[in-house]
Scaffold this motif. Structure first.
Motif, PDB file in Angstrom:
ATOM      1  N   ASP A 207      35.398  73.741  17.272  1.00 58.04           N
ATOM      2  CA  ASP A 207      36.362  74.490  16.596  1.00 58.04           C
ATOM      3  C   ASP A 207      35.611  74.956  15.859  1.00 58.04           C
ATOM      4  O   ASP A 207      34.812  74.320  14.631  1.00 58.04           O
ATOM      5  N   VAL A 208      36.240  76.707  14.927  1.00 57.78           N
ATOM      6  CA  VAL A 208      36.477  76.722  13.058  1.00 57.78           C
ATOM      7  C   VAL A 208      36.491  75.978  13.012  1.00 57.78           C
ATOM      8  O   VAL A 208      37.872  76.552  12.393  1.00 57.78           O
ATOM      9  N   ARG A 209      36.485  74.767  11.799  1.00 58.99           N
ATOM     10  CA  ARG A 209      37.140  74.099  10.959  1.00 58.99           C
ATOM     11  C   ARG A 209      37.207  75.002   9.422  1.00 58.99           C
ATOM     12  O   ARG A 209      38.435  74.666   8.292  1.00 58.99           O
ATOM     13  N   THR A 210      35.858  75.138   9.001  1.00 57.08           N
ATOM     14  CA  THR A 210      35.394  76.349   8.078  1.00 57.08           C
ATOM     15  C   THR A 210      35.397  77.793   7.939  1.00 57.08           C
ATOM     16  O   THR A 210      33.968  77.195   8.174  1.00 57.08           O
ATOM     17  N   LEU A 211      36.305  78.730   7.006  1.00 57.26           N
ATOM     18  CA  LEU A 211      35.529  79.948   6.791  1.00 57.26           C
ATOM     19  C   LEU A 211      36.109  79.760   5.360  1.00 57.26           C
ATOM     20  O   LEU A 211      37.001  79.858   4.395  1.00 57.26           O
TER      21      LEU A 211
END
Length: 282
Positions: A207-211
């Motif tokens: 997943d994209v967990r941090t943006l």
């Protein structure tokens, strides 16, 4: 002496308030700059185990351009009656056809920069905020990675900025092999600001967990429309405190993001390639 001490004390108490005047004021509300630098904006769906951005809402014109890779970079095309400029043609025109105003795009070109442990790898998603009259400045971005460690969805939000520093309409862009899928992370900057940096972290997941989104104020100066003032950063996603796999930020006053591209790999569950598309302010 007592009066003097009271005046000094009052002035000292006012200093923190004055110092905070140029600071952002809220994270989740477009129209005001954020108070917090970190916010959990995504939750894990118990049925799929996938992160889901809870803070994304479509806004303005929605443009879906499915597909993937560098071919999704959109070229500027001239206005025609068949494909008119924004806003659409006035169908009530008694003379038939449309009035096509002259193009007044502020940004007509961009530069491409690469980041990551494999900076020049192929891209799984890629797109810009192009239109038939130049590029909109990037004000929001989000993405999703599937269970095969492939980016399938890229969402961009762009806003028109004119040569006098005023803002125009907003448009949402969706790219990827599943352009309309829910996003795993999404962030949007306050009104009057635009994105100058993007960073992504997967926290060892699919997943994209941090943006991380870095942004500056955009306004008219004596040199023209420029990015001004300090660079602020917001960290969003299911794990906003997570480490970044890669990032790119511009410190140039004449550069602003108009798009991006990404690629993830199974080895280490990480994003290894990023393309940063920086529009050039004249």
């Amino acid at each position: 002496m007592r009066v003097k001490n009271l005046v000094i004390a009052a002035a000292a108490a006012a200093l923190p308030l004055l110092a905070a005047c140029d600071q952002p004021a809220t994270l989740a509300t477009p129209g005001a700059a954020p108070q917090q630098k970190f916010a959990v904006t995504s939750s894990i769906d118990p049925a799929t185990g996938e992160a889901v951005a809870n803070n994304y809402r479509p806004q303005g014109l929605v443009i879906t351009r499915g597909g993937e890779g560098p071919s999704m970079l959109q070229e500027i095309t001239p206005c025609t009656v068949e494909e008119p400029c924004d806003p659409p043609c006035d169908t009530s025109d008694p003379y038939g056809g449309c009035y096509v105003p002259p193009c007044s795009a502020l940004i007509s070109s961009f530069s491409s920069y690469r980041a990551g442990s494999q900076p020049y790898g192929s891209l799984e998603v890629s797109g810009t905020t192009s239109s038939n009259c130049g590029y909109r400045v990037l004000t929001g971005i989000g993405a999703r990675i599937n269970g095969s460690d492939d980016y399938t969805t890229l969402a961009l939000r762009g806003r028109r900025v004119y040569a006098d520093g005023t803002f125009g309409e907003t448009a949402d862009y969706r790219f990827g092999s599943s352009p309309n899928h829910t996003l795993e992370a999404w962030g949007e900057v306050p009104d009057g600001y635009a994105i100058v940096g993007v960073g992504v972290g997967q926290s060892g997941t699919e997943d994209v967990r941090t943006l991380k989104i870095s942004y500056r104020k955009i306004e008219l100066t004596v040199a023209g429309v420029r990015m001004t003032g300090p660079t602020y950063s917001m960290w969003v996603g299911a794990n906003p405190y997570g480490a970044l796999d890669l990032s790119y930020t511009s410190a140039n006053d004449n550069e602003v993001f108009v798009g991006a591209g990404f690629r993830s790999v199974d080895a280490g569950e990480q994003t290894v390639t990023m393309a940063a598309y920086l529009g050039l302010l004249p």
